[in-house]
Write a protein that holds these residues in place. Structure first.
Motif, PDB file in Angstrom:
ATOM      1  N   CYS A  54     -14.625 -26.671 -72.447  1.00 28.22           N
ATOM      2  CA  CYS A  54     -15.772 -27.576 -72.429  1.00 28.22           C
ATOM      3  C   CYS A  54     -15.557 -28.721 -73.417  1.00 28.22           C
ATOM      4  CB  CYS A  54     -17.049 -26.811 -72.777  1.00 28.22           C
ATOM      5  SG  CYS A  54     -18.518 -27.874 -72.874  1.00 28.22           S
ATOM      6  N   PRO A  55     -15.734 -29.975 -72.990  1.00 27.68           N
ATOM      7  CA  PRO A  55     -15.554 -31.113 -73.900  1.00 27.68           C
ATOM      8  C   PRO A  55     -16.696 -31.272 -74.897  1.00 27.68           C
ATOM      9  CG  PRO A  55     -16.288 -31.890 -71.762  1.00 27.68           C
ATOM     10  CD  PRO A  55     -16.048 -30.413 -71.611  1.00 27.68           C
ATOM     11  N   TYR A  56     -17.811 -30.559 -74.678  1.00 27.84           N
ATOM     12  CA  TYR A  56     -18.980 -30.692 -75.547  1.00 27.84           C
ATOM     13  C   TYR A  56     -19.022 -29.624 -76.642  1.00 27.84           C
ATOM     14  CZ  TYR A  56     -20.376 -33.513 -71.542  1.00 27.84           C
ATOM     15  OH  TYR A  56     -20.401 -34.443 -70.528  1.00 27.84           O
ATOM     16  N   CYS A  57     -18.742 -28.365 -76.279  1.00 28.13           N
ATOM     17  CA  CYS A  57     -18.876 -27.280 -77.268  1.00 28.13           C
ATOM     18  C   CYS A  57     -17.566 -26.532 -77.513  1.00 28.13           C
ATOM     19  CB  CYS A  57     -19.951 -26.292 -76.824  1.00 28.13           C
ATOM     20  SG  CYS A  57     -19.500 -25.310 -75.355  1.00 28.13           S
ATOM     21  N   ASN A  58     -16.480 -26.932 -76.815  1.00 26.11           N
ATOM     22  CA  ASN A  58     -15.155 -26.305 -76.966  1.00 26.11           C
ATOM     23  C   ASN A  58     -15.128 -24.854 -76.485  1.00 26.11           C
ATOM     24  OD1 ASN A  58     -12.394 -26.736 -77.737  1.00 26.11           O
ATOM     25  ND2 ASN A  58     -12.709 -25.432 -79.518  1.00 26.11           N
ATOM     26  N   HIS A  59     -16.078 -24.484 -75.639  1.00 25.77           N
ATOM     27  CA  HIS A  59     -16.035 -23.138 -75.063  1.00 25.77           C
ATOM     28  C   HIS A  59     -14.808 -23.005 -74.159  1.00 25.77           C
ATOM     29  CE1 HIS A  59     -17.548 -19.356 -73.344  1.00 25.77           C
ATOM     30  NE2 HIS A  59     -17.073 -19.813 -72.203  1.00 25.77           N
ATOM     31  N   HIS A  60     -14.054 -21.938 -74.350  1.00 26.02           N
ATOM     32  CA  HIS A  60     -12.862 -21.688 -73.550  1.00 26.02           C
ATOM     33  C   HIS A  60     -13.224 -20.781 -72.371  1.00 26.02           C
ATOM     34  CE1 HIS A  60     -10.821 -23.608 -76.792  1.00 26.02           C
ATOM     35  NE2 HIS A  60      -9.615 -23.252 -76.410  1.00 26.02           N
ATOM     36  N   GLY A  61     -13.259 -21.373 -71.175  1.00 23.60           N
ATOM     37  CA  GLY A  61     -13.579 -20.593 -69.987  1.00 23.60           C
ATOM     38  C   GLY A  61     -12.465 -19.623 -69.636  1.00 23.60           C
ATOM     39  N   ARG A  62     -12.790 -18.639 -68.842  1.00 20.92           N
ATOM     40  CA  ARG A  62     -11.818 -17.611 -68.469  1.00 20.92           C
ATOM     41  C   ARG A  62     -10.869 -18.130 -67.387  1.00 20.92           C
ATOM     42  NH1 ARG A  62     -16.015 -12.410 -68.356  1.00 20.92           N
ATOM     43  NH2 ARG A  62     -16.517 -12.524 -70.606  1.00 20.92           N
ATOM     44  N   LEU A  63      -9.608 -17.790 -67.526  1.00 18.19           N
ATOM     45  CA  LEU A  63      -8.577 -18.183 -66.574  1.00 18.19           C
ATOM     46  C   LEU A  63      -8.129 -16.976 -65.762  1.00 18.19           C
ATOM     47  CD1 LEU A  63      -6.262 -20.405 -68.832  1.00 18.19           C
ATOM     48  CD2 LEU A  63      -8.084 -21.168 -67.312  1.00 18.19           C
ATOM     49  N   THR A  64      -7.695 -17.210 -64.529  1.00 14.93           N
ATOM     50  CA  THR A  64      -7.027 -16.162 -63.777  1.00 14.93           C
ATOM     51  C   THR A  64      -5.617 -15.993 -64.338  1.00 14.93           C
ATOM     52  OG1 THR A  64      -6.075 -17.668 -62.139  1.00 14.93           O
ATOM     53  CG2 THR A  64      -8.309 -16.853 -61.711  1.00 14.93           C
ATOM     54  N   CYS A  70     -21.071 -25.230 -68.036  1.00 14.83           N
ATOM     55  CA  CYS A  70     -20.362 -24.581 -69.139  1.00 14.83           C
ATOM     56  C   CYS A  70     -21.056 -23.267 -69.479  1.00 14.83           C
ATOM     57  CB  CYS A  70     -20.329 -25.487 -70.369  1.00 14.83           C
ATOM     58  SG  CYS A  70     -19.704 -24.672 -71.853  1.00 14.83           S
ATOM     59  N   PRO A  71     -20.338 -22.140 -69.520  1.00 14.78           N
ATOM     60  CA  PRO A  71     -20.949 -20.861 -69.890  1.00 14.78           C
ATOM     61  C   PRO A  71     -21.422 -20.824 -71.334  1.00 14.78           C
ATOM     62  CG  PRO A  71     -18.811 -20.548 -68.805  1.00 14.78           C
ATOM     63  CD  PRO A  71     -18.917 -22.000 -69.139  1.00 14.78           C
ATOM     64  N   GLY A  72     -20.903 -21.749 -72.154  1.00 14.60           N
ATOM     65  CA  GLY A  72     -21.284 -21.753 -73.560  1.00 14.60           C
ATOM     66  C   GLY A  72     -22.546 -22.549 -73.842  1.00 14.60           C
ATOM     67  N   CYS A  73     -22.555 -23.841 -73.469  1.00 15.72           N
ATOM     68  CA  CYS A  73     -23.701 -24.713 -73.789  1.00 15.72           C
ATOM     69  C   CYS A  73     -24.543 -25.074 -72.574  1.00 15.72           C
ATOM     70  CB  CYS A  73     -23.208 -25.985 -74.478  1.00 15.72           C
ATOM     71  SG  CYS A  73     -22.160 -27.042 -73.422  1.00 15.72           S
ATOM     72  N   ALA A  74     -24.108 -24.661 -71.393  1.00 12.99           N
ATOM     73  CA  ALA A  74     -24.842 -24.874 -70.131  1.00 12.99           C
ATOM     74  C   ALA A  74     -24.885 -26.336 -69.690  1.00 12.99           C
ATOM     75  CB  ALA A  74     -26.267 -24.326 -70.218  1.00 12.99           C
TER      76      ALA A  74
END
Length: 291
Positions: free
Chosen positions: A63-73, A44-48
């Motif tokens: 991310c199921p842990y910190c709710n970080h929204h990863g980038r989409l194409t 996860c780019p947010g919480c690693a």
């Protein structure tokens, strides 16, 4: 009877001896590590924290842990939001290369790496059965920079939505204007803004700002929507935080230029989790009498 007993005892002793030898062989045998696929897990780019890749994709790259929204194409975004069956528009608009060193090679590399031909895809599709014109920027293509082709495609999409009386949704993610095209990239800010001014006389424009939305894109069509939505914790702004701090000689808040900060200041209308976004958009369209 005694002979049978002694025979059975001998068989057991032989069996135990054989098992000990086998266990010793296993103990000292060279251990061959199992091959684990490189793409089995993602960080996860947010919480690693580590996440199973399949679960990450099923959760819309959230991310199921910190709710970080990863980038989409751009294609992932379209699949995530639109109903099955869409038509890509304006694919014949091509780049007129300028005499900037190595620009053509960078474009070709971006096309090869992403499988796309530009930093934006424009499509005609449906969201829960409602026809809509959608433009989606792609941060994986030269950081979603806006050049002449990107600006022209977005302008054409706005004009198409105006002509067909369809709602317009633009998903933005960008590092800003494309520096290799110089002032021509800056012209796209005025061109897209003027097209939007004509469209908004009768149509609904929704902007969805994703991480990151910066530079000339944030200073033009990303900031001109009737309804402005952002994904959680998206970076949104014009200049970089450090540049602003040097200019005003003050320390800015840690949350400065995040979606949550901008919602508090009134720049955004709402923040929507990715899993809820499709239904949120269809609800907004229905509220504005689109069916």
């Amino acid at each position: 009877m005694e002979n049978s007993f002694n025979k059975r005892k001998q068989e057991i002793l032989e069996f135990n001896t054989a098992m000990e030898e086998l266990n010793l062989r296993k103990k000292y045998a060279p251990q061959v590590p199992k091959e684990i696929p490189d793409d089995l897990i993602v960080k996860c780019p947010g919480c690693a924290r580590l996440i199973l890749k399949d679960n990450y994709i099923l959760d819309h790259k959230v991310c199921p842990y910190c709710n970080h929204h990863g980038r989409l194409t751009s294609k992932e975004r379209i699949i995530d939001v639109l109903d099955l069956g869409y038509e890509e528009l304006f694919t014949t608009i091509k780049e007129n290369y300028l005499d900037f060193p190595d620009y053509e090679n960078k474009l070709e590399k971006a096309k090869k790496d992403t499988g796309e031909d530009e930093s934006v895809m424009c499509v005609l599709g449906k969201i829960n059965g409602i026809s809509v014109c959608v433009g989606v920027m792609d941060s994986f293509f030269m950081m979603g920079s806006m050049g002449s082709v990107c600006g022209e495609r977005i302008t054409k999409l706005i004009e198409y939505a105006t002509e067909k009386n369809l709602p317009l949704i633009l998903f933005t993610t960008s590092g800003g204007a494309r520096m290799q095209e110089g002032v021509i990239s800056l012209f796209q800010m005025a061109k897209t803004s003027q097209a939007l001014a004509r469209f908004k006389e009768k149509g609904l424009y929704i902007a969805v700002l994703t991480d990151p939305t910066t530079g000339g894109v944030s200073a033009s069509f990303a900031s001109l929507a009737d309804i402005t939505i952002a994904e959680p914790n998206a970076l949104i702004g014009f200049a970089g935080k450090r540049v602003i701090e040097r200019t005003i000689k003050e320390t800015l808040p840690k949350e400065f230029q995040t979606a949550e900060f901008l919602l508090e200041k009134g720049y955004l209308d709402m923040i929507s989790d990715r899993k809820d976004l499709k239904n949120t958009l269809s609800t907004l369209l229905k509220l504005h009498n689109y069916k």
